[in-house]
Design a protein around this motif. Sequence first.
Motif, PDB file in Angstrom:
ATOM      1  N   LEU A 175      13.337  30.656  78.969  1.00 46.87           N
ATOM      2  CA  LEU A 175      11.886  30.816  79.098  1.00 46.87           C
ATOM      3  C   LEU A 175      11.322  31.840  78.114  1.00 46.87           C
ATOM      4  O   LEU A 175      10.126  32.127  78.138  1.00 46.87           O
ATOM      5  N   GLY A 176      12.198  32.390  77.266  1.00 47.58           N
ATOM      6  CA  GLY A 176      11.749  33.350  76.268  1.00 47.58           C
ATOM      7  C   GLY A 176      11.701  34.792  76.747  1.00 47.58           C
ATOM      8  O   GLY A 176      11.225  35.665  76.025  1.00 47.58           O
ATOM      9  N   ARG A 177      12.178  35.061  77.945  1.00 47.47           N
ATOM     10  CA  ARG A 177      12.161  36.419  78.482  1.00 47.47           C
ATOM     11  C   ARG A 177      13.301  37.231  77.888  1.00 47.47           C
ATOM     12  O   ARG A 177      14.460  36.803  77.928  1.00 47.47           O
ATOM     13  N   ALA A 178      12.964  38.413  77.365  1.00 42.69           N
ATOM     14  CA  ALA A 178      13.958  39.257  76.704  1.00 42.69           C
ATOM     15  C   ALA A 178      14.481  40.322  77.666  1.00 42.69           C
ATOM     16  O   ALA A 178      13.708  40.930  78.419  1.00 42.69           O
ATOM     17  N   THR A 179      15.800  40.527  77.651  1.00 45.09           N
ATOM     18  CA  THR A 179      16.418  41.569  78.468  1.00 45.09           C
ATOM     19  C   THR A 179      17.534  42.230  77.668  1.00 45.09           C
ATOM     20  O   THR A 179      18.062  41.661  76.712  1.00 45.09           O
ATOM     21  N   GLU A 180      17.879  43.446  78.089  1.00 48.02           N
ATOM     22  CA  GLU A 180      19.031  44.144  77.537  1.00 48.02           C
ATOM     23  C   GLU A 180      20.139  44.107  78.580  1.00 48.02           C
ATOM     24  O   GLU A 180      19.909  44.440  79.739  1.00 48.02           O
ATOM     25  N   ARG A 181      21.319  43.706  78.179  1.00 46.74           N
ATOM     26  CA  ARG A 181      22.411  43.545  79.130  1.00 46.74           C
ATOM     27  C   ARG A 181      23.653  44.327  78.689  1.00 46.74           C
ATOM     28  O   ARG A 181      23.915  44.459  77.489  1.00 46.74           O
ATOM     29  N   THR A 182      24.405  44.799  79.651  1.00 53.84           N
ATOM     30  CA  THR A 182      25.775  45.243  79.433  1.00 53.84           C
ATOM     31  C   THR A 182      26.653  44.280  80.205  1.00 53.84           C
ATOM     32  O   THR A 182      26.460  44.080  81.413  1.00 53.84           O
ATOM     33  N   ILE A 183      27.579  43.644  79.507  1.00 51.77           N
ATOM     34  CA  ILE A 183      28.372  42.593  80.135  1.00 51.77           C
ATOM     35  C   ILE A 183      29.869  42.872  79.978  1.00 51.77           C
ATOM     36  O   ILE A 183      30.295  43.609  79.087  1.00 51.77           O
ATOM     37  N   ARG A 184      30.639  42.243  80.875  1.00 55.67           N
ATOM     38  CA  ARG A 184      32.096  42.298  80.807  1.00 55.67           C
ATOM     39  C   ARG A 184      32.577  40.887  80.470  1.00 55.67           C
ATOM     40  O   ARG A 184      32.728  40.044  81.360  1.00 55.67           O
ATOM     41  N   PRO A 185      32.798  40.587  79.190  1.00 53.10           N
ATOM     42  CA  PRO A 185      33.121  39.215  78.791  1.00 53.10           C
ATOM     43  C   PRO A 185      34.502  38.796  79.268  1.00 53.10           C
ATOM     44  O   PRO A 185      35.475  39.542  79.144  1.00 53.10           O
ATOM     45  N   ILE A 186      34.598  37.583  79.814  1.00 51.95           N
ATOM     46  CA  ILE A 186      35.872  37.105  80.352  1.00 51.95           C
ATOM     47  C   ILE A 186      36.291  35.752  79.792  1.00 51.95           C
ATOM     48  O   ILE A 186      37.460  35.366  79.925  1.00 51.95           O
ATOM     49  N   ALA A 187      35.374  35.017  79.156  1.00 52.45           N
ATOM     50  CA  ALA A 187      35.736  33.698  78.634  1.00 52.45           C
ATOM     51  C   ALA A 187      34.691  33.240  77.625  1.00 52.45           C
ATOM     52  O   ALA A 187      33.555  33.745  77.598  1.00 52.45           O
ATOM     53  N   LEU A 188      35.097  32.270  76.784  1.00 50.66           N
ATOM     54  CA  LEU A 188      34.184  31.610  75.850  1.00 50.66           C
ATOM     55  C   LEU A 188      34.295  30.108  76.068  1.00 50.66           C
ATOM     56  O   LEU A 188      35.400  29.572  76.143  1.00 50.66           O
ATOM     57  N   ILE A 189      33.154  29.443  76.175  1.00 49.81           N
ATOM     58  CA  ILE A 189      33.124  27.988  76.287  1.00 49.81           C
ATOM     59  C   ILE A 189      32.469  27.438  75.021  1.00 49.81           C
ATOM     60  O   ILE A 189      31.360  27.847  74.665  1.00 49.81           O
ATOM     61  N   TYR A 190      33.147  26.509  74.356  1.00 48.87           N
ATOM     62  CA  TYR A 190      32.617  25.929  73.125  1.00 48.87           C
ATOM     63  C   TYR A 190      32.043  24.542  73.416  1.00 48.87           C
ATOM     64  O   TYR A 190      32.765  23.631  73.813  1.00 48.87           O
ATOM     65  N   TYR A 191      30.733  24.411  73.226  1.00 46.62           N
ATOM     66  CA  TYR A 191      30.055  23.124  73.353  1.00 46.62           C
ATOM     67  C   TYR A 191      29.726  22.600  71.958  1.00 46.62           C
ATOM     68  O   TYR A 191      29.886  23.314  70.961  1.00 46.62           O
ATOM     69  N   SER A 192      29.249  21.359  71.905  1.00 49.95           N
ATOM     70  CA  SER A 192      28.918  20.782  70.597  1.00 49.95           C
ATOM     71  C   SER A 192      27.710  21.454  69.967  1.00 49.95           C
ATOM     72  O   SER A 192      27.573  21.480  68.738  1.00 49.95           O
ATOM     73  N   GLN A 193      26.809  22.018  70.800  1.00 48.70           N
ATOM     74  CA  GLN A 193      25.606  22.637  70.257  1.00 48.70           C
ATOM     75  C   GLN A 193      25.754  24.147  70.056  1.00 48.70           C
ATOM     76  O   GLN A 193      25.194  24.719  69.136  1.00 48.70           O
ATOM     77  N   THR A 194      26.506  24.799  70.927  1.00 52.79           N
ATOM     78  CA  THR A 194      26.600  26.253  70.871  1.00 52.79           C
ATOM     79  C   THR A 194      27.827  26.704  71.659  1.00 52.79           C
ATOM     80  O   THR A 194      28.506  25.886  72.285  1.00 52.79           O
ATOM     81  N   ALA A 195      28.088  27.995  71.623  1.00 48.16           N
ATOM     82  CA  ALA A 195      29.144  28.589  72.452  1.00 48.16           C
ATOM     83  C   ALA A 195      28.488  29.394  73.568  1.00 48.16           C
ATOM     84  O   ALA A 195      27.414  29.971  73.380  1.00 48.16           O
ATOM     85  N   ASN A 196      29.121  29.404  74.726  1.00 48.89           N
ATOM     86  CA  ASN A 196      28.642  30.184  75.862  1.00 48.89           C
ATOM     87  C   ASN A 196      29.609  31.328  76.154  1.00 48.89           C
ATOM     88  O   ASN A 196      30.819  31.113  76.252  1.00 48.89           O
ATOM     89  N   ILE A 197      29.069  32.540  76.284  1.00 49.60           N
ATOM     90  CA  ILE A 197      29.865  33.695  76.673  1.00 49.60           C
ATOM     91  C   ILE A 197      29.794  33.807  78.193  1.00 49.60           C
ATOM     92  O   ILE A 197      28.707  33.939  78.756  1.00 49.60           O
ATOM     93  N   VAL A 198      30.945  33.736  78.840  1.00 46.70           N
ATOM     94  CA  VAL A 198      31.008  33.914  80.290  1.00 46.70           C
ATOM     95  C   VAL A 198      31.328  35.383  80.556  1.00 46.70           C
ATOM     96  O   VAL A 198      32.275  35.933  79.992  1.00 46.70           O
ATOM     97  N   ALA A 199      30.531  36.028  81.411  1.00 43.98           N
ATOM     98  CA  ALA A 199      30.703  37.470  81.599  1.00 43.98           C
ATOM     99  C   ALA A 199      30.158  37.908  82.949  1.00 43.98           C
ATOM    100  O   ALA A 199      29.304  37.245  83.546  1.00 43.98           O
ATOM    101  N   TRP A 200      30.683  39.037  83.400  1.00 45.27           N
ATOM    102  CA  TRP A 200      30.078  39.729  84.531  1.00 45.27           C
ATOM    103  C   TRP A 200      28.915  40.543  83.988  1.00 45.27           C
ATOM    104  O   TRP A 200      29.083  41.381  83.115  1.00 45.27           O
TER     105      TRP A 200
END
Length: 230
Positions: A159-184
């Motif tokens: 929706l275009g909302r901007a936030t600042e995050r601190t995350i604990r990355p645990i996995a990467l998912i690779y899709y055909s359009q982009t990659a997704n970072i899975v994190a706490w």
Amino acid sequence: MRKASRLFEIIQILRLARKPVTAAEIAAQLEVTVRSIYRDIAALQGMRVPIEGGRGIGYILRPGFTLPPLMLSIEETEAIVLALALLERTGDTGLKQAAKQVNRKIAGVVPPPLAGLFSDNALHAWGSPAPVPEAVDLAMVRRAIRDEQKLALDYRDELGRATERTIRPIALIYYSQTANIVAWCELRQAIRNFRADRVEHCGPADDFFHGQGERLRALWVQGWTASEPA
């Protein structure tokens, strides 16, 4: 790169070299300091790996030293070829370069009938490759997952909302359009998926989550059917 992996890579570099390789050349390939390479070579020599040479003249691996043989069936070799080809469709430049290196290494040690699979282009992974993310280095994310290091990122949701995050990355998912970072996500106090193409800035935080990665991945798997957007 962890030391054990680096020692193996040094052996591979020297094994494939046709002339002495300097510590500076090895350091450039592995993206570490020359001093680290000197220490690593001394460690390998202490393990009785037959490396000869010295500072200023380069190093060679004495003929006759071999690593354990790589025994692959035709189906196993074809699986590797196709998996390496699929990496070409990701937006992860580090993994794509690593795939090419793996291709060369395996082609150099498997028997001739199998080696052709790595050069004959008999198997293909088709489709448009995913674009390289502009604001996040996926190699850095993979390293943070391995080291269990937190990441600080600026993120903009769908929706275009901007936030600042601190995350604990645990996995990467690779899709055909982009990659997704899975994190706490420490802001939401829950597992979240962050699309790499919506990250506006990402860098390592000065904090770690050692010993938590496996537990968080188990929590993620439990909630696959009920995942929520970031």
